[in-house]
Design an enzyme around this catalytic site. Sequence first.
Site, PDB file in Angstrom:
ATOM      1  N   ARG A 190      66.121 -37.906  -1.321  1.00 37.68           N
ATOM      2  CA  ARG A 190      66.286 -39.097  -0.471  1.00 37.68           C
ATOM      3  C   ARG A 190      64.922 -39.628  -0.051  1.00 37.68           C
ATOM      4  O   ARG A 190      64.690 -40.816   0.016  1.00 37.68           O
ATOM      5  CB  ARG A 190      67.155 -38.807   0.763  1.00 37.68           C
ATOM      6  CG  ARG A 190      67.147 -39.985   1.732  1.00 37.68           C
ATOM      7  CD  ARG A 190      68.234 -39.978   2.821  1.00 37.68           C
ATOM      8  NE  ARG A 190      68.674 -38.679   3.250  1.00 37.68           N
ATOM      9  CZ  ARG A 190      68.025 -37.885   4.120  1.00 37.68           C
ATOM     10  NH1 ARG A 190      66.909 -38.291   4.690  1.00 37.68           N
ATOM     11  NH2 ARG A 190      68.510 -36.706   4.419  1.00 37.68           N
ATOM     12  N   TYR A 246      70.293 -67.233   0.997  1.00 37.49           N
ATOM     13  CA  TYR A 246      71.363 -66.495   0.314  1.00 37.49           C
ATOM     14  C   TYR A 246      72.517 -66.233   1.291  1.00 37.49           C
ATOM     15  O   TYR A 246      72.286 -65.877   2.460  1.00 37.49           O
ATOM     16  CB  TYR A 246      70.785 -65.178  -0.211  1.00 37.49           C
ATOM     17  CG  TYR A 246      71.797 -64.298  -0.881  1.00 37.49           C
ATOM     18  CD1 TYR A 246      72.337 -64.647  -2.108  1.00 37.49           C
ATOM     19  CD2 TYR A 246      72.204 -63.117  -0.291  1.00 37.49           C
ATOM     20  CE1 TYR A 246      73.279 -63.846  -2.726  1.00 37.49           C
ATOM     21  CE2 TYR A 246      73.148 -62.298  -0.905  1.00 37.49           C
ATOM     22  CZ  TYR A 246      73.679 -62.680  -2.121  1.00 37.49           C
ATOM     23  OH  TYR A 246      74.606 -61.876  -2.718  1.00 37.49           O
ATOM     24  N   ASP A 286      61.738 -64.198   0.474  1.00 37.46           N
ATOM     25  CA  ASP A 286      62.667 -63.714  -0.555  1.00 37.46           C
ATOM     26  C   ASP A 286      62.296 -64.413  -1.867  1.00 37.46           C
ATOM     27  O   ASP A 286      62.506 -65.611  -2.026  1.00 37.46           O
ATOM     28  CB  ASP A 286      64.115 -64.037  -0.126  1.00 37.46           C
ATOM     29  CG  ASP A 286      65.149 -63.506  -1.118  1.00 37.46           C
ATOM     30  OD1 ASP A 286      64.799 -63.287  -2.294  1.00 37.46           O
ATOM     31  OD2 ASP A 286      66.323 -63.330  -0.713  1.00 37.46           O
ATOM     32  N   LYS A 323      68.771 -59.206  -9.868  1.00 34.19           N
ATOM     33  CA  LYS A 323      68.620 -60.471 -10.598  1.00 34.19           C
ATOM     34  C   LYS A 323      67.508 -60.339 -11.655  1.00 34.19           C
ATOM     35  O   LYS A 323      67.646 -59.545 -12.566  1.00 34.19           O
ATOM     36  CB  LYS A 323      68.367 -61.593  -9.586  1.00 34.19           C
ATOM     37  CG  LYS A 323      69.257 -61.523  -8.331  1.00 34.19           C
ATOM     38  CD  LYS A 323      70.745 -61.644  -8.614  1.00 34.19           C
ATOM     39  CE  LYS A 323      71.639 -61.265  -7.438  1.00 34.19           C
ATOM     40  NZ  LYS A 323      71.330 -61.848  -6.145  1.00 34.19           N
TER      41      LYS A 323
END
Length: 400
Positions: free
Chosen positions: A57, A109, A186, A211
């Site tokens: 982790r 978004y 972003d 993306k």
Amino acid sequence: MTIESSTTPQYGFGTKAIHAGAPIDPTTGAVIEAISLSTTYAQSEPAKPIGVYEYSRSANPNRDNFEAAVAALESAKHAIALGSGSAVTALIIQSLPINSHIISGGDVYGGTHRYFTKVANTHGVSATFVGDLVTDLASTLRDNTRLVWLETPSNPTLSVTDISRVADILSAHEAKTGNKVLLVVDNTFLSPYISNPLVHGADVVIHSVTKYINGHSDVVMGILATNSDELHDQFRFLQNAIGSIPSPFDSWLAHRGLKTLHLRVRQASNSAQKIAEFLSKQDSVIKVNYPGLKSHLNHGVVLNQHRDGLGGGMISFRIQGGAKAAAVFTSSTKLFTLAESLGGIESLLEVPAVMTHGGIPKESREAVGVYDDLIRLSVGIEDAEDLIADIKQALEKATA
Ligand SMILES: *Cc1c(COP(=O)(O)O)cnc(C)c1O
């Protein structure tokens, strides 16, 4: 891999995409890294790990290598990969003190808008949305404003914001009040190949890796990058505490996708330019939104902020004949698949008003140009001539 150290030459983007974070395996000589699935790592005595890893982790070799590669491509010192782009947004907002105020660009978004309005508020963080950060930011800043969120180009109308002007407004605010306000950009729609927001004054750049960076529509992941040691340490601490991590396999796949980012994005952008020019000449098209067109409102900013003035792979346009024509068009294409998401090798299209932006009330939608007849294209890397022929036949059906 240390190809970014000060003693080595400044390699081009493609060279970094292939070699950054891609060491040859010292024991087997493997050119491509192995997928490291172990969740835990042996220690020689208590609290003395044999290598640099302890527990997966906290850190894992595949994630580390992918992060190093993205950091190199974003001209960043550090990068942190998370389980999704949305997890990146959540982590950054989680890092703010209670009673913080954030200012966001208007058409961000949908998931980001949802997080700011429906989740952040329950943790004592309030958000104000402004139409144009360059003109409206100064008057919207408050004493408790801690962060500005900017998406350029915006989704789905592809308006472009000058990052350096927004950064200048925040520097002036800091000089006057002593309050540091973080600028987060972003950069999902352009990818690091077309733009590097940190170079233009952003403090943090983020991506939905889902993306362009992964680019093959088979991984959901997110990443943030920064030059600030302090922010990096804070975000890394939070990631480990919250536990939002990508798997080793997904990190490996995303890294493989990243290695061809420059080829894919250049092809998609060149094709999108041709498609946007084709659409602009059609009587059945009301308006074309594309940053690569000279007619784009902020084409001057595009020339300064985007590599070679590239417009990217995303286009939106309004079709004659309203929602009905949009529905016929989007079900008539043979190469463009009707689906949400973007940035993959295959071309996609959608109708934002009823799909990605369906949750936004009609008046708010239309105020930013998201009409029922708006169609969004994500241009893939098929041959441009075939894509144009596909659009041509679908336009004929939709407006017959
Ligand atoms: C998809 C997307 C996100 C969210 O990323 P996920 O990986 O789907 O969580 C954030 N910003 C933009 C611009 C996006 O397109």
